[in-house]
Enzyme design. Sequence first.
Site, PDB file in Angstrom:
ATOM      1  CB  CYS A  68      -0.872  -0.043   1.258  1.00  7.36           C
ATOM      2  SG  CYS A  68      -1.864   1.439   1.484  1.00  7.36           S
ATOM      3  CB  CYS A  80      -2.070   4.200  -5.574  1.00  7.24           C
ATOM      4  SG  CYS A  80      -3.530   3.343  -4.960  1.00  7.24           S
TER       5      CYS A  80
HETATM    6  N1  DGL Z   1      -3.765   0.774  -2.557  1.00  8.35           N
HETATM    7  C1  DGL Z   1      -3.482   1.754  -1.591  1.00  8.35           C
HETATM    8  C2  DGL Z   1      -2.284   2.585  -1.894  1.00  8.35           C
HETATM    9  O1  DGL Z   1      -1.376   2.058  -2.501  1.00  8.35           O
HETATM   10  C3  DGL Z   1      -4.609   2.387  -0.849  1.00  8.35           C
HETATM   11  C4  DGL Z   1      -5.632   3.105  -1.646  1.00  8.35           C
HETATM   12  C5  DGL Z   1      -6.666   3.695  -0.734  1.00  8.35           C
HETATM   13  O2  DGL Z   1      -7.287   2.921   0.023  1.00  8.35           O
HETATM   14  O3  DGL Z   1      -6.876   4.916  -0.746  1.00  8.35           O
HETATM   15  O4  DGL Z   1      -2.165   3.721  -1.542  1.00  8.35           O
END
Ligand code: DGL
Length: 269
Positions: free
Chosen positions: A73, A186
Amino acid sequence: MKDRPIGVFDSGVGGLTCAKELLKLAPDENIIYLGDTARMPYGVNTKETLTRYANEDVSFLQRRDVKLIVAACGTISSNVPAAAIKDLKVPFVDVIGPTVAAAVKASKNKRIGIIGTPATIKSGSFANRLKALDKDIQTVSNGCPQLVTLVQEGYIDEGNFITNSVCREYLAPIKAFGVDTLILGCTHFPIISAIIQNIMGDDVTLIDAGYEAALEAKRVLDRLNLNRDKPRDTVQYYVTSRPESFDEVANIFLGAGSDARAVLADIKD
Ligand code: DGL
């Protein structure tokens, strides 16, 4: 220790971009995946809230006796360093270091774009680390919160009109800056990498944070001699709400036949 699973977590399906690669790179490893879908999106939260979420996610995985944890994440990786996790008992891999190293290697013109959640972009995590590696690098970034929701809800087909329109809007300033490399900061974004690549053009190299974190996790297993020496027997997916919506995107993304089924979990369990 070697037999224990690897824990991977994210707010939702995004971390699958890492888990998918890890399943290939480390074919004997058991994996426990946690998508904290009840509290998704993470990327609009403060550092304090994200620190609390990360601590709860890590505790959930540590209670399941994992040997390594991957914060798949960008938002957690950008805002919660390993030092802010209480009682961390195992190695902890995040997406920033390996992603930045790959981007510097890929860029020829030293103009690098970064897209991520608002909390990731606000933290300056990728931009600061890029400049620390090479002070001549110029960056441009944009926070793209809507993309997380679109991916999570399954608007992921290459021709999807809404996702294409939203991506064009978010990517316009990055394209105008003349980048030759774009960090998908992300982990939800590689799921729509075909759309992003079509808009940016074939000359721009996309750097997938989930993939880079998976490579780093495998390097850590090798370095610490933690590779499992028996064939895999389980991959478990947990979510904190709406398992059915996770299953749908997970199966499109992981490929037909993956048959990923998420179990509803209480984060305090
Ligand atoms: N997939 C996540 C990231 O890489 C989180 C996205 C989210 O929940 O806002 O930031």
